[in-house]
Design a protein around this motif. Structure first.
Motif, PDB file in Angstrom:
ATOM      1  N   SER A   2      32.757  40.074  32.928  1.00  0.00           N
ATOM      2  CA  SER A   2      32.168  41.409  33.001  1.00  0.00           C
ATOM      3  C   SER A   2      32.670  42.162  34.222  1.00  0.00           C
ATOM      4  CB  SER A   2      30.644  41.297  33.044  1.00  0.00           C
ATOM      5  OG  SER A   2      30.044  42.544  33.305  1.00  0.00           O
ATOM      6  N   LEU A   3      32.731  41.479  35.354  1.00  0.00           N
ATOM      7  CA  LEU A   3      33.195  42.135  36.576  1.00  0.00           C
ATOM      8  C   LEU A   3      34.690  42.447  36.521  1.00  0.00           C
ATOM      9  CD1 LEU A   3      31.158  39.941  39.068  1.00  0.00           C
ATOM     10  CD2 LEU A   3      30.812  42.386  38.651  1.00  0.00           C
ATOM     11  N   LEU A   4      35.460  41.572  35.899  1.00  0.00           N
ATOM     12  CA  LEU A   4      36.895  41.841  35.744  1.00  0.00           C
ATOM     13  C   LEU A   4      37.134  43.087  34.900  1.00  0.00           C
ATOM     14  CD1 LEU A   4      38.266  38.220  35.150  1.00  0.00           C
ATOM     15  CD2 LEU A   4      38.689  39.670  37.153  1.00  0.00           C
ATOM     16  N   GLU A   5      36.288  43.293  33.903  1.00  0.00           N
ATOM     17  CA  GLU A   5      36.442  44.443  33.010  1.00  0.00           C
ATOM     18  C   GLU A   5      35.947  45.751  33.628  1.00  0.00           C
ATOM     19  OE1 GLU A   5      34.391  43.513  29.435  1.00  0.00           O
ATOM     20  OE2 GLU A   5      35.724  41.849  28.881  1.00  0.00           O
ATOM     21  N   THR A   6      34.920  45.677  34.460  1.00  0.00           N
ATOM     22  CA  THR A   6      34.271  46.901  34.933  1.00  0.00           C
ATOM     23  C   THR A   6      34.607  47.287  36.360  1.00  0.00           C
ATOM     24  OG1 THR A   6      32.302  45.638  35.634  1.00  0.00           O
ATOM     25  CG2 THR A   6      32.312  46.527  33.385  1.00  0.00           C
ATOM     26  N   SER A   7      35.159  46.367  37.143  1.00  0.00           N
ATOM     27  CA  SER A   7      35.430  46.670  38.546  1.00  0.00           C
ATOM     28  C   SER A   7      36.879  46.365  38.911  1.00  0.00           C
ATOM     29  CB  SER A   7      34.493  45.862  39.461  1.00  0.00           C
ATOM     30  OG  SER A   7      34.866  46.031  40.816  1.00  0.00           O
ATOM     31  N   PRO A   8      37.704  47.390  39.061  1.00  0.00           N
ATOM     32  CA  PRO A   8      39.089  47.157  39.490  1.00  0.00           C
ATOM     33  C   PRO A   8      39.177  46.466  40.840  1.00  0.00           C
ATOM     34  CG  PRO A   8      38.824  49.384  38.626  1.00  0.00           C
ATOM     35  CD  PRO A   8      37.456  48.818  38.751  1.00  0.00           C
ATOM     36  N   VAL A   9      38.219  46.751  41.736  1.00  0.00           N
ATOM     37  CA  VAL A   9      38.244  46.114  43.051  1.00  0.00           C
ATOM     38  C   VAL A   9      37.998  44.609  42.915  1.00  0.00           C
ATOM     39  CG1 VAL A   9      37.142  45.998  45.322  1.00  0.00           C
ATOM     40  CG2 VAL A   9      37.506  48.219  44.225  1.00  0.00           C
ATOM     41  N   PHE A  10      36.989  44.239  42.124  1.00  0.00           N
ATOM     42  CA  PHE A  10      36.736  42.810  41.907  1.00  0.00           C
ATOM     43  C   PHE A  10      37.964  42.158  41.273  1.00  0.00           C
ATOM     44  CE2 PHE A  10      35.471  39.177  39.375  1.00  0.00           C
ATOM     45  CZ  PHE A  10      34.652  38.471  40.236  1.00  0.00           C
TER      46      PHE A  10
END
Length: 265
Positions: free
Chosen positions: A205-213
């Motif tokens: 989920s974080l890989l998909e929604t946060s470019p920084v993450f």
């Protein structure tokens, strides 16, 4: 405590522990017929092996302290067959140097009684995270510092707040540097169970929604979680700074207590 480099001593301790626990489990308790009177109490090795779905030879080698490869699933079955308590199960997986697949399945309702009261009694912002960094409980000072989060989130998670909530960028001083550090800490903490459904779903989920993450996650950076100065820009109080301290809970090894001590103290 068995230190690094003591693999043979650790394996011997593991075998002795299994023999001790095996001796106290009766055939009836394990669902087996009592049969003839036994010379020694407890289950036989072949019975444990049969119930756990492994070969007698393999189980014998484990008890003898031999260097054999055992999966976490097998350790879990052995813990179940031998009816280990939570403390015994934790000790088993510590000796086996394996991650218990049952860890992380506890829910908020299953937290030890009185834990919320303990957190409430702390006089600085404090909260408890599980190994996926879900916020299991917090005190009012933490709620005030985070301007109402996590109560406005039905399933508060510190990583989701950091990378998916715009409020984090305004609240956390030097957000970019902290974000980099947070990703490296999380990677280090979850290395042995990153493929478990809850953790992998969070990462995806974080890989998909946060470019920084995504940027920092692909860098493979790993650092230990440590204390140090933590500064926030509070909408009402302005800049406030704390020294973060983190403690793992003996009663819930998969959880950690985070306290933010006023740097003025």
């Amino acid at each position: 405590m068995i230190g690094p480099g003591s693999d043979s001593a650790r394996r011997r301790a593991l075998g002795e522990f299994l023999r001790s626990v095996r001796a106290r489990v009766s055939p009836q308790a394990a669902g087996l017929p009592a049969g003839a009177r036994r010379r020694t109490p407890g289950l036989r090795r072949e019975e444990v092996a049969q119930l756990a779905g492994i070969s007698v030879t393999w189980y014998t080698w484990i008890e003898q302290g031999r260097d054999v490869s055992v999966s976490a699933a097998v350790w879990s079955r052995l813990a179940g067959v031998l009816q280990m308590s939570r403390a015994e199960r934790h000790y088993l997986f510590e000796l086996a140097e394996a991650t218990d697949p049952e860890h992380g399945r506890e829910t908020l309702e299953q937290l030890p009684e009185g834990l919320q009261l303990c957190v409430d009694s702390i006089t600085v912002p404090a909260y408890i995270l599980d190994r996926s960094w879900n916020v299991l409980c917090r005190n009012s000072l933490m709620l005030e510092l985070f301007s109402g989060w996590p109560d406005r989130d039905s399933q508060p998670n510190l990583l989701r707040f950091m990378f998916q909530d715009e409020a984090a960028r305004a609240l956390v001083e030097d957000w970019e540097a902290r974000a980099q550090r947070v990703v490296a800490e999380f990677r280090a903490e979850t290395a042995s169970f990153a493929e478990e459904p809850e953790v992998s779903a969070l990462i995806d989920s974080l890989l998909e929604t946060s470019p920084v993450f995504a940027h920092w996650w692909t860098r493979q950076t790993v650092v230990e979680r440590e204390g140090g100065s933590r500064a926030f820009i509070h909408p009402d109080k302005g800049r406030v700074s704390y020294r973060q301290m983190t403690f793992h809970l003996a009663i819930r090894p998969d959880c950690k207590l985070v306290m933010l001590l006023d740097e003025a103290d």
